[in-house]
Design an enzyme around this catalytic site. Structure first.
Site, PDB file in Angstrom:
ATOM      1  N   PRO A  89       0.829  -1.224   0.000  1.00  9.91           N
ATOM      2  CA  PRO A  89       0.000   0.000   0.000  1.00  9.91           C
ATOM      3  C   PRO A  89       0.862   1.273   0.000  1.00  9.91           C
ATOM      4  O   PRO A  89       0.356   2.355  -0.279  1.00  9.91           O
ATOM      5  CB  PRO A  89      -0.811  -0.102   1.292  1.00  9.91           C
ATOM      6  CG  PRO A  89      -0.684  -1.516   1.751  1.00  9.91           C
ATOM      7  CD  PRO A  89       0.623  -2.021   1.219  1.00  9.91           C
ATOM      8  N   GLU A 116       3.596  -8.637   8.518  1.00 10.28           N
ATOM      9  CA  GLU A 116       3.489  -7.163   8.551  1.00 10.28           C
ATOM     10  C   GLU A 116       4.289  -6.516   7.434  1.00 10.28           C
ATOM     11  O   GLU A 116       4.346  -5.292   7.327  1.00 10.28           O
ATOM     12  CB  GLU A 116       3.933  -6.584   9.895  1.00 10.28           C
ATOM     13  CG  GLU A 116       3.301  -7.191  11.146  1.00 10.28           C
ATOM     14  CD  GLU A 116       1.833  -7.526  11.014  1.00 10.28           C
ATOM     15  OE1 GLU A 116       1.045  -6.648  10.610  1.00 10.28           O
ATOM     16  OE2 GLU A 116       1.461  -8.681  11.317  1.00 10.28           O
ATOM     17  N   ARG A 154      -3.320  -8.637 -20.632  1.00  7.21           N
ATOM     18  CA  ARG A 154      -4.348  -8.303 -21.619  1.00  7.21           C
ATOM     19  C   ARG A 154      -3.927  -7.178 -22.555  1.00  7.21           C
ATOM     20  O   ARG A 154      -4.593  -6.942 -23.559  1.00  7.21           O
ATOM     21  CB  ARG A 154      -5.700  -8.044 -20.974  1.00  7.21           C
ATOM     22  CG  ARG A 154      -5.662  -7.125 -19.773  1.00  7.21           C
ATOM     23  CD  ARG A 154      -7.015  -6.989 -19.108  1.00  7.21           C
ATOM     24  NE  ARG A 154      -7.973  -6.341 -19.964  1.00  7.21           N
ATOM     25  CZ  ARG A 154      -9.031  -6.931 -20.501  1.00  7.21           C
ATOM     26  NH1 ARG A 154      -9.286  -8.190 -20.235  1.00  7.21           N
ATOM     27  NH2 ARG A 154      -9.836  -6.272 -21.293  1.00  7.21           N
ATOM     28  N   ASP A 169     -10.426  -0.395 -26.373  1.00  3.97           N
ATOM     29  CA  ASP A 169      -9.952   0.066 -25.074  1.00  3.97           C
ATOM     30  C   ASP A 169      -9.213   1.391 -25.205  1.00  3.97           C
ATOM     31  O   ASP A 169      -9.384   2.280 -24.381  1.00  3.97           O
ATOM     32  CB  ASP A 169      -9.026  -0.972 -24.424  1.00  3.97           C
ATOM     33  CG  ASP A 169      -9.819  -2.113 -23.797  1.00  3.97           C
ATOM     34  OD1 ASP A 169     -11.063  -2.050 -23.842  1.00  3.97           O
ATOM     35  OD2 ASP A 169      -9.202  -3.048 -23.279  1.00  3.97           O
TER      36      ASP A 169
END
Ligand code: 9WO
Length: 244
Positions: A89, A116, A154, A169
């Site tokens: 994160p 952690e 993709r 796309d």
């Protein structure tokens, strides 16, 4: 393109990637996927991959050495350029642009942490980049690695059956998708928009572009801020606004 995932749960990565678009790309050898388990790089009889955090506190931290040795072995198999990415994160938020750029790398080594997290010196010394899939915490980096693998695969030439899909796309690049409908024509009083039944392909393309612009304006105005709309797109968006 070669994907290598450093993970304590190799079966999780291999099995999830074996489905659908990624599974087919692996079968057709457009991409390769290998895993490297830090546990295989331990020397003690308990195969210890983690240790207590300096400074105390809850949980455990992944040790540097098994991660380092796993990455080194993965790098040995490279045939071209390599990039080592830790998923957390704290990383750079991934975007379609960042993933498109990554298509040019021949080996992407993705490191999935558990517990952690990993010893910070592994991130500093062994990784080229740190990526995030979004502002939330999950239980380990494997699902994040799978998302990165799926999103990059993709984009590779020959992966999506229709070359059209990729073109479509990029046509809608940076916008949210337009709404889709299939049979039946009427559902609980909700009708399929007439234009989609008209057979007029130009009108249909206009309607879809208007919907994509309108939905992006309504739901993700932040995406429109960094985008230059053509005069035609500006006009379609204005029509959408006038209709709501
Ligand atoms: C665990 C934890 C416990 C108490 C307080 C703070 C805490 N943070 C974490 C944590 O970030 N654990 C991570 C679990 C360690 C690295 C692997 N894990 C992980 C990766 N969770 N979420 C990701 C991730 C990866 C990429 N993009 C978004 C989330």
């Amino acid at each position: 393109m070669q994907f290598d995932v450093v993970t304590l749960f190799p079966e999780m990565v291999i099995s999830a990637a074996s489905y659908g678009v990624t599974g087919r790309a692996i079968e057709r050898k457009i991409v390769s996927l290998s895993t490297w388990n830090p546990r295989d790089y331990t020397a003690d009889k308990h195969k210890t991959v983690d240790d207590r955090p300096y400074g105390g506190g809850p949980g455990m931290v992944m040790k540097h050495q098994p991660l380092h040795d796993a990455v080194m072995d993965a790098k040995q198999t490279a045939t071209g350029s390599t990039k080592v990415v830790y998923l957390s994160p704290q990383g750079k938020p991934i975007t379609q642009a960042l993933l498109s750029e990554a298509c040019g790398i021949s080996q992407l080594i993705l490191v999935a942490g558990r517990y952690e997290g990993v010893d910070e010196r592994f991130v500093q010394l062994d990784c080229d980049d740190e990526w995030s899939i979004g502002d939330y915490v999950i239980s380990g980096g494997e699902l994040a690695a799978l998302i990165v693998i799926d999103a990059i695969t993709r984009l590779l030439p020959g992966v999506l059956g229709h070359e059209e899909s990729a073109k479509q796309d990029s046509y809608m690049d940076g916008l949210l998708d337009y709404p889709h409908f299939t049979r039946p024509e009427q559902l609980e009083g909700y009708l399929v928009p007439d234009v989609l039944l008209s057979g007029n392909h130009a009108d249909i393309a206009c309607w879809r572009m208007k919907q994509a612009l309108g939905r992006t304006w309504q739901r993700r105005p932040d995406l429109l801020k960094n985008k230059n709309l053509s005069a035609e797109q500006e006009q379609l968006l204005q029509q959408f606004k006038n209709e709501v």
